[in-house]
Write a protein that holds these residues in place. Structure first.
Motif, PDB file in Angstrom:
ATOM      1  N   LEU A 307     -13.857  10.773  15.667  1.00  0.00           N
ATOM      2  CA  LEU A 307     -13.386   9.598  14.932  1.00  0.00           C
ATOM      3  C   LEU A 307     -11.918   9.356  15.265  1.00  0.00           C
ATOM      4  CD1 LEU A 307     -14.996  10.106  11.395  1.00  0.00           C
ATOM      5  CD2 LEU A 307     -15.857   8.779  13.334  1.00  0.00           C
ATOM      6  N   THR A 308     -11.597   8.087  15.545  1.00  0.00           N
ATOM      7  CA  THR A 308     -10.226   7.691  15.871  1.00  0.00           C
ATOM      8  C   THR A 308      -9.854   6.462  15.054  1.00  0.00           C
ATOM      9  OG1 THR A 308     -10.850   6.145  17.626  1.00  0.00           O
ATOM     10  CG2 THR A 308     -10.614   8.483  18.250  1.00  0.00           C
ATOM     11  N   LYS A 309      -8.610   6.072  15.151  1.00  0.00           N
ATOM     12  CA  LYS A 309      -8.159   4.868  14.448  1.00  0.00           C
ATOM     13  C   LYS A 309      -8.841   3.617  14.989  1.00  0.00           C
ATOM     14  CE  LYS A 309      -3.616   6.625  13.086  1.00  0.00           C
ATOM     15  NZ  LYS A 309      -2.146   6.435  13.159  1.00  0.00           N
ATOM     16  N   GLU A 310      -9.408   3.715  16.210  1.00  0.00           N
ATOM     17  CA  GLU A 310     -10.071   2.577  16.808  1.00  0.00           C
ATOM     18  C   GLU A 310     -11.526   2.434  16.358  1.00  0.00           C
ATOM     19  OE1 GLU A 310      -8.022   4.670  18.665  1.00  0.00           O
ATOM     20  OE2 GLU A 310      -6.484   3.097  18.379  1.00  0.00           O
ATOM     21  N   TYR A 325     -10.032  10.206   2.230  1.00  0.00           N
ATOM     22  CA  TYR A 325     -10.344  11.210   3.248  1.00  0.00           C
ATOM     23  C   TYR A 325     -10.056  10.744   4.679  1.00  0.00           C
ATOM     24  CZ  TYR A 325     -12.798  13.218  -0.717  1.00  0.00           C
ATOM     25  OH  TYR A 325     -13.106  13.729  -1.941  1.00  0.00           O
ATOM     26  N   TYR A 326      -9.501   9.543   4.833  1.00  0.00           N
ATOM     27  CA  TYR A 326      -9.324   8.953   6.165  1.00  0.00           C
ATOM     28  C   TYR A 326      -8.578   9.882   7.131  1.00  0.00           C
ATOM     29  CZ  TYR A 326      -7.711   5.630   9.736  1.00  0.00           C
ATOM     30  OH  TYR A 326      -7.442   5.003  10.925  1.00  0.00           O
ATOM     31  N   GLU A 327      -7.407  10.315   6.742  1.00  0.00           N
ATOM     32  CA  GLU A 327      -6.598  11.127   7.666  1.00  0.00           C
ATOM     33  C   GLU A 327      -7.253  12.478   7.965  1.00  0.00           C
ATOM     34  OE1 GLU A 327      -2.754  11.276   5.869  1.00  0.00           O
ATOM     35  OE2 GLU A 327      -2.180   9.296   6.638  1.00  0.00           O
ATOM     36  N   ARG A 328      -7.983  13.034   7.011  1.00  0.00           N
ATOM     37  CA  ARG A 328      -8.649  14.317   7.233  1.00  0.00           C
ATOM     38  C   ARG A 328      -9.797  14.191   8.234  1.00  0.00           C
ATOM     39  NH1 ARG A 328      -9.519  16.755   1.153  1.00  0.00           N
ATOM     40  NH2 ARG A 328      -7.613  15.894   0.213  1.00  0.00           N
TER      41      ARG A 328
END
Length: 349
Positions: A307-310, A325-328
């Protein structure tokens, strides 16, 4: 705080604010107009209508000069003697029974403010269910004792009174037999300005005297009254007239019927909005949870990719994992192929 029962109405924090329409001298010496005021008060939704019981002779001396002449430049009544003012404003005693009967017919609690002991005796003969003491009489100990001795609920305006004076007032009426007291925060100027209303006094006064508190409001409009409900006021008193343009001793700071109806509605809404201390989603909000942001796959990805920001975003709706939980989750590998628009759930890892 103990509730107060008057007729079929209950007064207290658990109930809609008790709204009193004050007729005062707005009858303009017409019984027909007085009865019309009662009718429009009932239509506006108020709970009670109050009059005043006195004569010019029980209020003051028939003198036209000196201490008995009003010369304050900002007074609504500048240039008049007290005696002549009260002659115009008083409600003839022979009207009281008809006014109270009309109140009863229309479901209103009719009551009065007595200004001397003879007025109390007269009102007792009419079996009024409660009493009001005006600000200018809140230090009249003999009057307080006489009213309190009836044992009926007593509303007292606190305009101009110091804490020491109010302490004596409250002790006097309690010792004389009155158990049901409501103190009304009041600013005794006519009209009063919002900045001189100091409704923040309401919770302090409630805690100090351990009784219900309300507002006797002489401001224009309804803002101060609504604010007072948010601070715990259980009773609101407002002067009431049919039309300010008709004139009268109190018309300038009185509400008209459409304004009084708005006061009743908005103070009830303010009271309803108080609720209790509450965090987290309410039952009524459950259906709205789906519109929160959550994590979604924003580009097609294959099993084993990370999983990436894209390829993952925090967007609406709320069927995926919380953005908490996004950053984790960034950098975590997925266990299967995922299409754009797939909600991120724990079973994809």
């Amino acid at each position: 705080m103990k509730e107060i029962v008057v007729g079929n109405k209950k007064i207290g924090p658990a109930y809609q604010p008790f709204i009193i329409a004050e007729m005062s001298g707005n009858h303009n010496q017409s019984l027909e107009r007085a009865l019309e005021i009662v009718e429009f008060a009932a239509k506006s939704g108020v709970h009670a209508l109050k009059i005043q019981t006195y004569t010019a002779d029980t209020m003051t001396l028939n003198l036209q000069h000196g201490d008995f002449y009003i010369d304050e430049p900002n007074s609504l009544w500048k240039g008049r003697s007290l005696y002549n003012l009260y002659q115009e404003a008083y409600t003839p005693w022979e009207w009281h029974e008809a006014i109270f009967k009309k109140c009863s017919e229309l479901g209103l609690i009719g009551f009065s403010t007595p200004f001397d002991e003879s007025a109390v005796d007269f009102l007792e003969s009419l079996e009024v269910p409660m009493y009001k003491i005006a600000s200018f009489e809140n230090t009249d100990i003999p009057l307080l004792k006489r009213v309190a001795a009836t044992g009926k609920p007593l509303i007292i305006s606190t305009g101009m009174a110091t804490i020491a004076e109010l302490d004596e007032t409250v002790r006097t009426v309690r010792e004389a037999g009155c158990e049901n007291i409501v103190l009304l925060k009041c600013t005794s100027t006519y009209p009063a300005s919002p900045e001189n209303s100091h409704v923040n006094t309401i919770p302090h006064m409630r805690d100090l005297f351990q009784c219900q508190i309300g507002l006797s409001d002489h401001t224009m409009g309804i803002g101060a009254a609504v604010a007072s409900v948010a601070l715990g006021a259980t009773v609101i008193e407002k002067h009431f007239t049919l039309r300010r343009a008709d004139g009268g001793v109190d018309s300038a700071f009185s509400l008209e019927p459409n304004e009084m109806e708005l006061l009743v509605k908005e103070t009830e809404r303010a009271w309803q909005s108080l609720g209790s201390i509450k965090y987290g989603p309410l039952r009524s909000e459950k259906d709205s949870l789906k519109f929160r942001r959550s994590l979604y796959i924003s580009e097609d990805i294959k099993a084993g990719e990370i999983l990436t920001k894209e390829n993952v975003r925090a967007i609406r709706p709320g069927y995926g994992i919380s953005p908490i939980y996004y950053e984790r989750l960034l950098g975590k590998r997925v266990s299967r192929d995922l299409k754009k628009g797939t909600p991120v759930t724990w079973d994809i890892f």
